[in-house]
Design a protein around this motif. Structure first.
Motif, mmCIF file in Angstrom:
data_model
loop_
_atom_site.group_PDB
_atom_site.id
_atom_site.type_symbol
_atom_site.label_atom_id
_atom_site.label_comp_id
_atom_site.label_asym_id
_atom_site.label_seq_id
_atom_site.Cartn_x
_atom_site.Cartn_y
_atom_site.Cartn_z
ATOM 1 N N ALA A 158 -6.168 -8.871 -8.834
ATOM 2 C CA ALA A 158 -6.815 -7.771 -8.806
ATOM 3 C C ALA A 158 -5.943 -6.460 -7.969
ATOM 4 N N ALA A 159 -5.614 -6.908 -6.849
ATOM 5 C CA ALA A 159 -4.776 -6.024 -5.861
ATOM 6 C C ALA A 159 -3.516 -5.571 -6.783
ATOM 7 N N LEU A 160 -2.961 -6.465 -7.212
ATOM 8 C CA LEU A 160 -1.491 -6.307 -7.999
ATOM 9 C C LEU A 160 -1.774 -5.276 -8.966
ATOM 10 N N GLU A 161 -3.001 -5.455 -9.892
ATOM 11 C CA GLU A 161 -3.289 -4.513 -11.040
ATOM 12 C C GLU A 161 -3.820 -3.173 -10.580
ATOM 13 N N ALA A 162 -4.273 -3.275 -9.509
ATOM 14 C CA ALA A 162 -4.959 -2.044 -8.724
ATOM 15 C C ALA A 162 -3.686 -1.125 -8.135
#
Length: 166
Positions: A158-162
């Protein structure tokens, strides 16, 4: 010469932990099994030095990927030049593989989704979407994602996608 489909089967060289490692790996990955075990005999003992009956190779499959583990002695060790990639759909999969494979491994070898397991084998545990993010034509998106990635040990999907989305 006609080319036929030839499977590539990784062979992992262990000192004497081939059977133990194969049993461990088949417990970590779903749909996995040990399919065959071969043993050293008296033949070639002057070269291999192993007691007859000692495990020579273990053939196994990790979620359909055929592998071989070899008890070849202490001559060769794993290093980071070769790693096995696990491309995961969900954070739960990333957590599952990371937590199990890193247990007893080398914490100093953990960075950017890489880990070293208790046998010294290197793995990369990453979300499948990372390849698309790394090859995006939008250099700014890729740079943001890479900046986030470099600050992680276990990857946070999720942090990479954000970061990629901005």
């Amino acid at each position: 010469m006609p080319i036929t489909k030839t499977p590539i089967v990784p062979c992992l060289w262990f000192d004497n932990q081939a059977e133990e490692a194969a049993a461990f790996y088949t417990q970590v990955f779903p749909n996995s099994e040990i399919t065959a075990v071969s043993r050293y005999s008296e033949v070639g003992r002057e070269f291999h030095g192993k007691e007859p009956g000692t495990v020579l190779t273990v053939e196994f499959a990790l979620d359909g990927q055929k592998m071989t583990a070899l008890n070849g002695g202490p001559i060769f060790k794993f290093n980071e030049a070769v790693s096995l990639q696990i491309m995961c759909d969900t954070q739960e999969e990333i957590d599952h593989f990371w937590d199990r494979l890193s247990a007893g491994g080398d914490p100093a070898a953990q960075q950017c989704g890489w880990l070293k397991d208790k046998y010294g084998l290197s793995w990369q545990v990453a979300p499948k979407c990372i390849a698309e993010m790394m090859t995006s034509p939008d250099a700014d998106k890729t740079a943001r994602m890479m900046a986030a990635l470099f600050g992680m040990k276990k990857l946070d999907k999720a942090a990479l996608e954000a970061a990629f989305a901005g």
